[in-house]
Design an enzyme around this catalytic site. Structure first.
Site, PDB file in Angstrom:
ATOM      1  N   ASP A 114      -1.869  -2.811 -51.382  1.00 20.76           N
ATOM      2  CA  ASP A 114      -1.992  -1.586 -50.714  1.00 20.76           C
ATOM      3  C   ASP A 114      -1.376  -0.803 -52.132  1.00 20.76           C
ATOM      4  O   ASP A 114      -0.635  -1.271 -53.206  1.00 20.76           O
ATOM      5  CB  ASP A 114      -1.931  -2.119 -50.089  1.00 20.76           C
ATOM      6  CG  ASP A 114      -0.386  -2.875 -49.783  1.00 20.76           C
ATOM      7  OD1 ASP A 114       0.397  -2.574 -50.361  1.00 20.76           O
ATOM      8  OD2 ASP A 114      -0.907  -3.874 -48.485  1.00 20.76           O
ATOM      9  N   ASP A 163       1.068   2.392 -51.285  1.00 24.62           N
ATOM     10  CA  ASP A 163       1.941   3.109 -50.225  1.00 24.62           C
ATOM     11  C   ASP A 163       2.402   4.195 -50.611  1.00 24.62           C
ATOM     12  O   ASP A 163       2.710   4.821 -52.159  1.00 24.62           O
ATOM     13  CB  ASP A 163       3.218   2.318 -49.905  1.00 24.62           C
ATOM     14  CG  ASP A 163       3.024   0.437 -49.222  1.00 24.62           C
ATOM     15  OD1 ASP A 163       1.794   1.110 -48.289  1.00 24.62           O
ATOM     16  OD2 ASP A 163       3.625   0.173 -48.900  1.00 24.62           O
ATOM     17  N   ASP A 176      14.701  -1.953 -51.896  1.00 25.71           N
ATOM     18  CA  ASP A 176      15.825  -3.185 -52.402  1.00 25.71           C
ATOM     19  C   ASP A 176      15.659  -3.338 -53.827  1.00 25.71           C
ATOM     20  O   ASP A 176      16.858  -2.973 -54.508  1.00 25.71           O
ATOM     21  CB  ASP A 176      15.269  -4.107 -51.920  1.00 25.71           C
ATOM     22  CG  ASP A 176      13.875  -4.715 -51.928  1.00 25.71           C
ATOM     23  OD1 ASP A 176      13.243  -3.182 -52.817  1.00 25.71           O
ATOM     24  OD2 ASP A 176      13.320  -5.195 -51.970  1.00 25.71           O
TER      25      ASP A 176
HETATM   26  P1  ATP Z   1       4.375  -6.655 -51.598  1.00 25.76           P
HETATM   27  O1  ATP Z   1       3.248  -5.915 -51.395  1.00 25.76           O
HETATM   28  O2  ATP Z   1       3.680  -7.469 -53.387  1.00 25.76           O
HETATM   29  O3  ATP Z   1       4.538  -8.089 -50.618  1.00 25.76           O
HETATM   30  P2  ATP Z   1       6.308  -4.902 -51.340  1.00 25.76           P
HETATM   31  O4  ATP Z   1       7.111  -4.761 -52.693  1.00 25.76           O
HETATM   32  O5  ATP Z   1       5.303  -3.935 -51.961  1.00 25.76           O
HETATM   33  O6  ATP Z   1       6.064  -6.162 -51.999  1.00 25.76           O
HETATM   34  P3  ATP Z   1       6.601  -3.514 -48.847  1.00 25.76           P
HETATM   35  O7  ATP Z   1       6.680  -5.292 -47.634  1.00 25.76           O
HETATM   36  O8  ATP Z   1       5.308  -3.905 -49.453  1.00 25.76           O
HETATM   37  O9  ATP Z   1       6.388  -5.564 -50.514  1.00 25.76           O
HETATM   38  O10 ATP Z   1       7.294  -2.520 -49.022  1.00 25.76           O
HETATM   39  C1  ATP Z   1       7.267  -1.895 -50.127  1.00 25.76           C
HETATM   40  C2  ATP Z   1       8.112  -1.204 -50.880  1.00 25.76           C
HETATM   41  O11 ATP Z   1       9.399  -1.097 -49.713  1.00 25.76           O
HETATM   42  C3  ATP Z   1       8.969  -2.058 -51.844  1.00 25.76           C
HETATM   43  O12 ATP Z   1       8.929  -2.188 -52.556  1.00 25.76           O
HETATM   44  C4  ATP Z   1      10.578  -1.242 -51.513  1.00 25.76           C
HETATM   45  O13 ATP Z   1      10.404  -0.181 -52.422  1.00 25.76           O
HETATM   46  C5  ATP Z   1      10.671  -0.514 -49.858  1.00 25.76           C
HETATM   47  N1  ATP Z   1      11.430  -2.518 -49.256  1.00 25.76           N
HETATM   48  C6  ATP Z   1      10.610  -3.292 -48.929  1.00 25.76           C
HETATM   49  N2  ATP Z   1      11.240  -4.272 -48.010  1.00 25.76           N
HETATM   50  C7  ATP Z   1      12.121  -3.484 -47.674  1.00 25.76           C
HETATM   51  C8  ATP Z   1      13.580  -4.078 -47.871  1.00 25.76           C
HETATM   52  N3  ATP Z   1      13.500  -5.228 -46.836  1.00 25.76           N
HETATM   53  N4  ATP Z   1      14.674  -3.414 -48.582  1.00 25.76           N
HETATM   54  C9  ATP Z   1      14.697  -2.195 -49.037  1.00 25.76           C
HETATM   55  N5  ATP Z   1      13.797  -2.071 -49.285  1.00 25.76           N
HETATM   56  C10 ATP Z   1      12.131  -2.814 -49.044  1.00 25.76           C
HETATM   57 MG    MG Z   2       3.018  -3.378 -50.691  1.00 26.68          MG
END
Ligand code: ATP
Ligand code: MG
Length: 464
Positions: free
Chosen positions: A72, A74, A152
């Site tokens: 996705d 964001d 993160d």
């Molecule tokens: P995926 O979608 O592949 O599972 P993602 O990194 O995109 O991995 P998301 O949960 O969609 O995970 O989060 C989007 C973004 O938000 C991350 O890339 C990161 O920048 C931030 N983020 C998410 N969770 C955390 C957290 N627990 N602490 C700090 N930043 C976070």
């Molecule tokens: Mg994501």
């Protein structure tokens, strides 16, 4: 020397001493604008036309740079949730811990987040934390730079502007991508205390991206692993589901165990994987799930959790039967005991619990291959999932392979062949069955379960 390398590889502006981000042009990062979903592009353009900053952020930018198709897209912006909502016809503000806006664009729903600020500010609002330092509520807005600092990992803190086609990089995320390294922004131990989910994310993302975890980022995890217990159960469940459906679940679980992170999650998994039979079954299930995810086929969380917990159900079931309980009530009791114990660690949603129970409850019914029973089973809504589960049990050696084969053949056969395949019931068993049927069954049980008769349940020696 390093600065020279950066200027050659990643662009003019370096992540300089003054904290300025690197602004990396298309020629260096190579992300194609067309790789971004049309909905998220429109959201960014609309916000920028409204005078706001807006970027594609997080996992999508990381995945595109790593050559993976993002799940996705964001968007992050300096507009407040309310301002974002006003820019779109179909948008709604959701969330408590983090307020975000869901913008609906055709079939797409785009998550739009306002730049977050530091948790602790000298003047102004503070994020609430618990006594372990875990951030409870965090709606402090901030600048793009602050937003980057509270993400993160460095590779998750890249901002892509599809209009100018530049990537903005505050924390040398692009360099870490090149090194295939997951590195925490800031002090890792503090960041894990703020949000212990980050420990699970480190493991999951490293497996997904085939990255290694930077030594300083990895080091505190062993010591802080118990903080996983403080994560709210519903959030833990979401993260576990992501982990198990990442397409790399086996690797993730291996790494979770290596880091001591698995203890709080699936209480029975340890025992299960230590028994050869259980290990074979769980491994088969996870391999099959990983394969399906990689092939882009849907997977069922209910099926997955049913497999992870099955060995424990078998253990409890055996114990109850050994204590004199009849087989089917014993199975139901074992199912409840296992799910109750699991619920204290991981809040599996009610719908998924329903699916798990359906799959388990069908298992003894596959033993019944005479009379009308097999036809009734074919009509069950969860028949296919139940059969897949049975086939996996057969493959792992827990039940006779011939039983699985019989059902596959029965499913494929025409009416006449099916009739010929049915097993014959012994005449005295038939009498017993009639007698048993006359006994009253409580209405609730009768509605939800068809209790097989004692005669039928002894029909096959393979019944677990
Ligand atoms: P995926 O979608 O592949 O599972 P993602 O990194 O995109 O991995 P998301 O949960 O969609 O995970 O989060 C989007 C973004 O938000 C991350 O890339 C990161 O920048 C931030 N983020 C998410 N969770 C955390 C957290 N627990 N602490 C700090 N930043 C976070
Ligand atoms: Mg994501």
């Amino acid at each position: 020397m390093i600065r020279k390398f950066f200027s050659r590889v990643f662009g003019r502006k370096l992540p300089g001493r003054a904290g300025e981000p690197a602004v990396i042009p298309h020629a260096r990062h190579g992300i194609r604008r067309e790789a971004i979903s049309s909905g998220s592009r429109r959201v960014v353009e609309t916000l920028q036309d409204g005078g706001y900053e807006a970027f594609i952020v997080g996992g999508a930018v990381r995945d595109l740079l790593a050559g993976i198709r993002p799940k996705d897209f964001d968007v992050a912006t300096d507009a407040t949730p309310e301002q974002v909502r006003q820019c779109f016809r179909r948008a709604r503000i959701i969330g408590r811990r983090f307020q975000i806006v869901h913008v609906m664009m055709g079939a797409e729903t785009i998550e739009v987040t306002t730049f977050r600020g530091h948790h602790v500010q000298r003047d102004g609002p503070r994020a609430q934390t618990d006594d372990q330092g875990r951030v409870l509520r965090d709606n402090v807005f901030g600048s793009r730079k602050e937003d980057a600092a509270r993400r993160d990992f460095t590779v998750n803190a890249l901002y892509y502007d599809p209009v100018t086609e530049t990537v903005i990089d505050y924390h040398q995320g692009l360099a870490d991508l090149g090194r295939k390294t997951l590195r925490m922004i800031g002090d890792p131990a503090t960041r894990y205390r703020e949000d212990p989910v980050r420990m699970l994310r480190a493991v999951r993302l490293a497996a997904k991206l085939d990255f290694s975890i930077d030594a300083d980022t990895l080091q505190p995890i062993g010591e802080l692993a118990d903080l996983v217990e403080n994560i709210p159960l519903s959030r833990l469940f979401d993260e576990m589901l992501k982990l198990l459906t990442s397409g790399h679940s086996l690797e993730c679980l291996r790494q979770l165990r290596a880091e001591g992170l698995h203890r709080g999650l699936l209480p029975f998994l340890d025992v299960t994987v230590e028994e050869p039979q259980g290990r074979r079954f769980v491994t088969l299930a996870l391999e099959s799930t990983d394969r399906r995810v990689r092939e882009g086929r849907p997977i069922s969380p209910g099926f997955l959790f049913a497999t992870l917990l099955w060995n424990e159900v078998l253990n409890q079931w055996d114990a109850l039967k050994a204590g004199g309980e009849r087989p089917i009530p014993a199975l139901y009791q074992a199912m409840d005991e296992v799910l109750d114990a699991q619920a204290e660690k991981l809040a599996i949603t009610r719908r998924i619990v329903g699916d798990i129970k359906d799959i388990w409850a069908l298992q003894p019914r596959f033993e019944l291959r005479s009379g009308k029973r097999p036809y009734g089973l074919l009509e069950q809504p969860r028949f296919k999932a139940g059969l897949d589960f049975l086939l996996m049990r057969a493959e792992s050696g827990e039940v006779d392979a011939a039983l699985g084969q019989w059902w596959q053949d029965f499913l494929d056969a025409d009416g006449e062949t099916r009739a010929a395949m049915l097993l014959q019931r012994a005449p005295d068993a038939e009498k017993k069955r009639r007698r048993h049927k006359r006994k009253s069954i409580p209405a609730t049980e009768a509605a939800s379960v068809e209790f097989p008769s004692s005669a039928e349940s002894s029909e096959s020696a393979a019944c677990p």
